[in-house]
Design a protein around this motif. Sequence first.
Motif, PDB file in Angstrom:
ATOM      1  N   ALA A 140      59.311  41.532  90.361  1.00 20.59           N
ATOM      2  CA  ALA A 140      60.182  42.734  91.526  1.00 20.59           C
ATOM      3  C   ALA A 140      59.178  43.769  90.710  1.00 20.59           C
ATOM      4  O   ALA A 140      57.620  43.261  91.783  1.00 20.59           O
ATOM      5  N   SER A 141      59.422  44.782  92.031  1.00 19.60           N
ATOM      6  CA  SER A 141      58.564  46.559  91.581  1.00 19.60           C
ATOM      7  C   SER A 141      57.891  46.936  90.724  1.00 19.60           C
ATOM      8  O   SER A 141      57.696  46.421  89.451  1.00 19.60           O
ATOM      9  N   ALA A 142      56.678  47.032  90.555  1.00 16.57           N
ATOM     10  CA  ALA A 142      55.505  47.249  89.632  1.00 16.57           C
ATOM     11  C   ALA A 142      56.288  48.514  88.933  1.00 16.57           C
ATOM     12  O   ALA A 142      56.691  48.656  87.570  1.00 16.57           O
ATOM     13  N   ASP A 143      57.516  49.742  89.118  1.00 18.66           N
ATOM     14  CA  ASP A 143      57.827  50.574  89.027  1.00 18.66           C
ATOM     15  C   ASP A 143      59.463  49.585  88.334  1.00 18.66           C
ATOM     16  O   ASP A 143      59.336  50.469  86.952  1.00 18.66           O
ATOM     17  N   THR A 144      59.837  48.811  88.605  1.00 18.54           N
ATOM     18  CA  THR A 144      61.020  47.672  87.411  1.00 18.54           C
ATOM     19  C   THR A 144      60.306  47.407  86.804  1.00 18.54           C
ATOM     20  O   THR A 144      61.508  47.240  85.772  1.00 18.54           O
ATOM     21  N   LEU A 145      59.275  47.179  86.992  1.00 23.30           N
ATOM     22  CA  LEU A 145      58.795  45.952  86.010  1.00 23.30           C
ATOM     23  C   LEU A 145      58.291  46.996  84.904  1.00 23.30           C
ATOM     24  O   LEU A 145      58.298  46.866  83.410  1.00 23.30           O
ATOM     25  N   HIS A 146      58.338  48.223  84.910  1.00 23.42           N
ATOM     26  CA  HIS A 146      57.604  49.134  84.087  1.00 23.42           C
ATOM     27  C   HIS A 146      58.367  49.700  82.561  1.00 23.42           C
ATOM     28  O   HIS A 146      58.305  49.584  81.947  1.00 23.42           O
ATOM     29  N   GLU A 147      59.881  50.160  84.062  1.00 27.10           N
ATOM     30  CA  GLU A 147      61.114  50.318  83.214  1.00 27.10           C
ATOM     31  C   GLU A 147      61.614  49.544  82.589  1.00 27.10           C
ATOM     32  O   GLU A 147      61.776  49.866  81.151  1.00 27.10           O
ATOM     33  N   ARG A 148      61.728  48.074  82.391  1.00 27.54           N
ATOM     34  CA  ARG A 148      62.253  46.973  81.998  1.00 27.54           C
ATOM     35  C   ARG A 148      61.114  47.020  81.043  1.00 27.54           C
ATOM     36  O   ARG A 148      61.555  46.440  79.289  1.00 27.54           O
ATOM     37  N   ARG A 161      59.579  49.503  79.382  1.00 25.04           N
ATOM     38  CA  ARG A 161      60.059  50.338  78.545  1.00 25.04           C
ATOM     39  C   ARG A 161      61.507  50.252  77.626  1.00 25.04           C
ATOM     40  O   ARG A 161      61.115  51.068  76.698  1.00 25.04           O
ATOM     41  N   GLU A 162      62.441  49.357  78.486  1.00 26.33           N
ATOM     42  CA  GLU A 162      63.388  49.291  77.266  1.00 26.33           C
ATOM     43  C   GLU A 162      63.568  48.207  76.321  1.00 26.33           C
ATOM     44  O   GLU A 162      63.789  48.342  75.063  1.00 26.33           O
ATOM     45  N   TYR A 201      62.096  46.584  70.791  1.00 28.02           N
ATOM     46  CA  TYR A 201      61.100  46.331  69.415  1.00 28.02           C
ATOM     47  C   TYR A 201      61.002  47.424  68.601  1.00 28.02           C
ATOM     48  O   TYR A 201      60.570  46.875  67.653  1.00 28.02           O
ATOM     49  N   LEU A 202      60.692  48.266  68.698  1.00 25.12           N
ATOM     50  CA  LEU A 202      60.969  49.999  67.425  1.00 25.12           C
ATOM     51  C   LEU A 202      62.077  49.251  66.758  1.00 25.12           C
ATOM     52  O   LEU A 202      61.517  49.521  65.661  1.00 25.12           O
ATOM     53  N   HIS A 203      63.301  49.230  67.182  1.00 26.41           N
ATOM     54  CA  HIS A 203      64.229  49.302  66.684  1.00 26.41           C
ATOM     55  C   HIS A 203      64.325  47.714  65.887  1.00 26.41           C
ATOM     56  O   HIS A 203      64.597  48.209  64.411  1.00 26.41           O
ATOM     57  N   LEU A 204      64.599  47.153  66.432  1.00 21.23           N
ATOM     58  CA  LEU A 204      64.022  45.395  64.975  1.00 21.23           C
ATOM     59  C   LEU A 204      62.733  46.005  64.266  1.00 21.23           C
ATOM     60  O   LEU A 204      62.825  45.429  63.315  1.00 21.23           O
TER      61      LEU A 204
END
Length: 202
Positions: A177-185, A187-188, A193-196
């Motif tokens: 996918a695009s770089a923007d899509t990759l970075h959004e994923r 971030r998700e 991982y912070l929650h875990l």
Amino acid sequence: MTLVIGLTGGIASGKTTVARAFDALGADVVDTDEIAREVVEPGSEGLKRVVDAFGEEVLDDSGTLDRTALRRRIFADPDARERLEAILHPRIETRVHSRIAESRRPYVVLVVPLLVESGWDRLVDRVLVVDVDEDDQIARLQVRDGSTADEARAALAAQTDRASRLSRADDILDNRASADTLHERVRELHQRYLHLARDRTD
């Protein structure tokens, strides 16, 4: 105990880009490729062992390890790869354990190109696979390393196949996918991982 995410993917899949994105968000990135360079620095016992095993032709004119020459040797010879791993892996693993123990960030991203193949997945809590199709990998390798198409295919053949790698994944990042899509994923996943990580300390 620190939450450890194992980041892996086929050669030239974009692991470095993903690792940098996690680092920018505050994760502690421990890259075994970087550590592998440290343990074979000029004058190190690791470099001496590699030269003893493979000869001085794996050194460049300055006496530094020629990683491209060594890579070609091990991709062409599975026994050579096993010999190299027997030299490097214990040294790398010792440093990995130390850096995880010293981490003060919410979680650690452990970058291991051969995470599943080498059994390093035993060190992690979750496996994150960066995925691209094989045609993209071959094209990227030819650009990145100046490899021929045959050399690129041999490099892929030295790793586990894509389906096996994906079957071991807890999380998958599609790097087509695009770089923007990759970075959004990314971030998700960071929020997950912070929650875990918080759940482990509660």
